[in-house]
Enzyme design. Structure first.
Site: not given
Ligand SMILES: [Zn+2]
Length: 179
Positions: A47, A52, A99-100, A141-142, A145
């Protein structure tokens, strides 16, 4: 050809920005969505939120791997979720998240097991979705963000301390590797 965009990582303060709604569903948006997909695949993510890659817009994409040995991720199976709102949530589930934007750190996070959302697709069409388990977790999660929150912000005091310690250690190792 799609571009691979640079990913912002903790503790960059831009990750705390609240993203704004998308209003133009044009070619520029489509190109950006394709770039997001390529970036997510190249960095082995499931994702990615627009913030990000330094674009504070309410856009997220999710592509869960196929249930085959390679865990293939197909562009055709990618959910492009624009301007999402959670309309219903139910149950709890704990899953080890990463997470990236917080590389190499994984920790258990509790979230809703089921969510219902409304959102728009790349053409601005209104859509609804009921998501369970991993898909539900990934969307939550996204969406965090988009609200300027990271999964490490949801950790208990003790686990957050553990993260800070590991983060400092990794920074030291990085520095040592450069010297
Ligand atoms: Zn993330």
């Amino acid at each position: 050809m799609p571009n691979i965009l640079p990913i912002i990582t903790y503790p960059d303060r831009r990750l705390k920005l609240r993203s704004k709604n998308v209003t133009e569903f044009d070619k520029k948006l489509h190109t950006f969505l394709d770039d997001m997909f390529e970036t997510m695949i190249q960095t082995n993510g499931i994702g990615l939120a627009a913030i990000q890659v330094n674009k504070p817009l309410n856009i997220l994409i999710i592509c869960l791997p196929n249930d085959d040995e390679e865990g293939t991720q197909e562009h055709a199976n990618t959910l492009e979720i624009i301007n999402p709102t959670i309309t219903h949530s139910e149950g709890t589930i704990v899953y080890q998240e990463g997470c990236l934007s917080v590389p190499k750190f994984y920790e258990d996070v509790e979230r809703f097991e089921t969510i219902n959302i409304t959102y728009q697709d790349r053409d601005g069409k209104a859509c609804t979705l009921e998501a369970h388990e991993l898909l539900s977790i990934a969307i939550q999660h996204e969406i965090d963000h988009l609200l300027g929150k990271l999964f490490i912000d949801k950790l208990s005091y003790g686990r957050r301390k553990k993260f800070e310690k590991e983060y400092k250690r990794m920074q030291k190792e990085k520095k040592a590797a450069k010297e």
